[in-house]
Design a protein around this motif. Structure first.
Motif, PDB file in Angstrom:
ATOM      1  N   ALA A  83       0.835  -1.206   0.000  1.00 28.79           N
ATOM      2  CA  ALA A  83       0.000   0.000   0.000  1.00 28.79           C
ATOM      3  C   ALA A  83       0.870   1.256   0.000  1.00 28.79           C
ATOM      4  N   LEU A  84       1.942   1.265   0.788  1.00 32.83           N
ATOM      5  CA  LEU A  84       2.835   2.427   0.815  1.00 32.83           C
ATOM      6  C   LEU A  84       3.565   2.602  -0.520  1.00 32.83           C
ATOM      7  N   GLU A  85       4.012   1.489  -1.097  1.00 38.38           N
ATOM      8  CA  GLU A  85       4.672   1.579  -2.401  1.00 38.38           C
ATOM      9  C   GLU A  85       3.708   2.105  -3.458  1.00 38.38           C
ATOM     10  N   ASP A  86       2.472   1.631  -3.423  1.00 41.68           N
ATOM     11  CA  ASP A  86       1.469   2.117  -4.370  1.00 41.68           C
ATOM     12  C   ASP A  86       1.208   3.600  -4.162  1.00 41.68           C
ATOM     13  N   ALA A  87       1.161   4.046  -2.913  1.00 39.71           N
ATOM     14  CA  ALA A  87       0.905   5.459  -2.614  1.00 39.71           C
ATOM     15  C   ALA A  87       2.003   6.345  -3.194  1.00 39.71           C
ATOM     16  N   VAL A  88       3.241   5.902  -3.091  1.00 37.10           N
ATOM     17  CA  VAL A  88       4.349   6.671  -3.661  1.00 37.10           C
ATOM     18  C   VAL A  88       4.208   6.754  -5.180  1.00 37.10           C
ATOM     19  N   GLY A  89       3.924   5.621  -5.806  1.00 40.28           N
ATOM     20  CA  GLY A  89       3.754   5.606  -7.257  1.00 40.28           C
ATOM     21  C   GLY A  89       2.588   6.468  -7.710  1.00 40.28           C
ATOM     22  N   LEU A  90       1.457   6.351  -7.015  1.00 41.86           N
ATOM     23  CA  LEU A  90       0.290   7.172  -7.359  1.00 41.86           C
ATOM     24  C   LEU A  90       0.578   8.654  -7.168  1.00 41.86           C
ATOM     25  N   SER A  91       1.271   8.993  -6.086  1.00 44.01           N
ATOM     26  CA  SER A  91       1.601  10.406  -5.827  1.00 44.01           C
ATOM     27  C   SER A  91       2.435  10.985  -6.955  1.00 44.01           C
ATOM     28  N   ARG A  92       3.421  10.220  -7.408  1.00 45.91           N
ATOM     29  CA  ARG A  92       4.276  10.706  -8.495  1.00 45.91           C
ATOM     30  C   ARG A  92       3.462  10.932  -9.768  1.00 45.91           C
ATOM     31  N   CYS A  93       2.595   9.982 -10.072  1.00 44.60           N
ATOM     32  CA  CYS A  93       1.768  10.122 -11.287  1.00 44.60           C
ATOM     33  C   CYS A  93       0.844  11.331 -11.181  1.00 44.60           C
ATOM     34  N   LEU A  94       0.249  11.528 -10.007  1.00 48.59           N
ATOM     35  CA  LEU A  94      -0.670  12.656  -9.827  1.00 48.59           C
ATOM     36  C   LEU A  94       0.056  13.991  -9.871  1.00 48.59           C
ATOM     37  N   VAL A  95       1.231  14.060  -9.277  1.00 49.57           N
ATOM     38  CA  VAL A  95       2.001  15.310  -9.316  1.00 49.57           C
ATOM     39  C   VAL A  95       2.348  15.659 -10.755  1.00 49.57           C
ATOM     40  N   GLU A  96       2.812  14.663 -11.519  1.00 49.75           N
ATOM     41  CA  GLU A  96       3.138  14.913 -12.926  1.00 49.75           C
ATOM     42  C   GLU A  96       1.914  15.388 -13.701  1.00 49.75           C
ATOM     43  N   ALA A  97       0.743  14.853 -13.358  1.00 43.57           N
ATOM     44  CA  ALA A  97      -0.469  15.206 -14.090  1.00 43.57           C
ATOM     45  C   ALA A  97      -1.010  16.573 -13.700  1.00 43.57           C
ATOM     46  N   LEU A  98      -0.853  16.971 -12.447  1.00 39.73           N
ATOM     47  CA  LEU A  98      -1.523  18.175 -11.959  1.00 39.73           C
ATOM     48  C   LEU A  98      -0.627  19.403 -11.840  1.00 39.73           C
ATOM     49  N   VAL A  99       0.652  19.210 -11.660  1.00 38.37           N
ATOM     50  CA  VAL A  99       1.531  20.371 -11.482  1.00 38.37           C
ATOM     51  C   VAL A  99       1.992  20.851 -12.849  1.00 38.37           C
ATOM     52  N   LYS A 100       1.514  22.017 -13.182  1.00 36.83           N
ATOM     53  CA  LYS A 100       1.890  22.621 -14.461  1.00 36.83           C
ATOM     54  C   LYS A 100       2.966  23.659 -14.183  1.00 36.83           C
ATOM     55  N   PRO A 101       3.966  23.742 -15.048  1.00 39.04           N
ATOM     56  CA  PRO A 101       4.972  24.786 -14.854  1.00 39.04           C
ATOM     57  C   PRO A 101       4.317  26.164 -14.865  1.00 39.04           C
ATOM     58  N   GLY A 102       4.641  26.979 -13.892  1.00 42.51           N
ATOM     59  CA  GLY A 102       4.123  28.334 -13.824  1.00 42.51           C
ATOM     60  C   GLY A 102       2.728  28.445 -13.227  1.00 42.51           C
ATOM     61  N   ARG A 103       2.107  27.332 -12.869  1.00 41.27           N
ATOM     62  CA  ARG A 103       0.762  27.372 -12.287  1.00 41.27           C
ATOM     63  C   ARG A 103       0.865  27.201 -10.773  1.00 41.27           C
ATOM     64  N   GLU A 104       0.187  28.049 -10.074  1.00 41.66           N
ATOM     65  CA  GLU A 104       0.190  27.965  -8.617  1.00 41.66           C
ATOM     66  C   GLU A 104      -1.193  27.505  -8.168  1.00 41.66           C
ATOM     67  N   PHE A 105      -1.240  26.454  -7.374  1.00 45.70           N
ATOM     68  CA  PHE A 105      -2.529  25.954  -6.877  1.00 45.70           C
ATOM     69  C   PHE A 105      -2.875  26.705  -5.598  1.00 45.70           C
ATOM     70  N   LYS A 106      -4.030  27.390  -5.602  1.00 49.11           N
ATOM     71  CA  LYS A 106      -4.416  28.215  -4.454  1.00 49.11           C
ATOM     72  C   LYS A 106      -5.678  27.697  -3.798  1.00 49.11           C
ATOM     73  N   GLY A 107      -5.866  26.380  -3.801  1.00 47.09           N
ATOM     74  CA  GLY A 107      -7.006  25.803  -3.112  1.00 47.09           C
ATOM     75  C   GLY A 107      -8.313  25.901  -3.862  1.00 47.09           C
ATOM     76  N   LYS A 108      -8.290  26.346  -5.106  1.00 46.40           N
ATOM     77  CA  LYS A 108      -9.538  26.437  -5.860  1.00 46.40           C
ATOM     78  C   LYS A 108      -9.971  25.049  -6.317  1.00 46.40           C
ATOM     79  N   ALA A 109     -11.179  24.932  -6.743  1.00 44.25           N
ATOM     80  CA  ALA A 109     -11.703  23.653  -7.217  1.00 44.25           C
ATOM     81  C   ALA A 109     -10.971  23.224  -8.481  1.00 44.25           C
TER      82      ALA A 109
END
Length: 124
Positions: A83-109
């Motif tokens: 479960a911990l190994e899966d969480a690390v893998g999922l986190s990496r995939c989600l970060v790559e998908a959601l973090v855009k260069p130059g975009r700041e996430f400010k808690g919006k939907a």
């Protein structure tokens, strides 16, 4: 050695005796549990199988992980680890998908395109 295990699989009494012979130095309580266990309660192995079909691993923004994904016997104690190994893998995939260069996430939907990227990341 392989022939020994094949022989043990065929005769639960021999399997029980094999386990008892491996308990040198174990406490009296542990030995008593094994001695008081009926021979037919000893199961030599639990076959592992692949969980088909693989397309059920994720659907939309849901994804299987840990014990829900990995079929393993409970006696090896690896559920939390997987479960911990899966969480690390999922986190990496989600970060790559959601973090855009130059975009700041400010808690919006999340935007609609974010949901699509999450779905693709979980499939990855």
């Amino acid at each position: 050695m392989i022939t020994l295990f094949i022989e043990l699989e065929k005769d639960p009494s021999k399997l029980k005796q094999f386990v008892l012979n491996k308990l040198d130095g174990a406490s009296h309580d542990i030995k008593a549990v094994i001695q008081n266990t009926a021979p037919d309660a000893f199961v030599p192995s639990s076959p592992l199988r692949i969980r088909p079909p693989w397309d059920l691993l994720s659907k939309g923004n849901l994804c299987l992980a840990g014990n829900a994904l990995h079929q393993m016997t409970i006696d090896i104690g690896q559920g939390g680890c997987s479960a911990l190994e899966d969480a690390v893998g999922l986190s990496r995939c989600l970060v790559e998908a959601l973090v855009k260069p130059g975009r700041e996430f400010k808690g919006k939907a999340f935007e609609q395109e974010d949901y699509k990227r999450i779905e693709l990341a979980l499939k990855q």
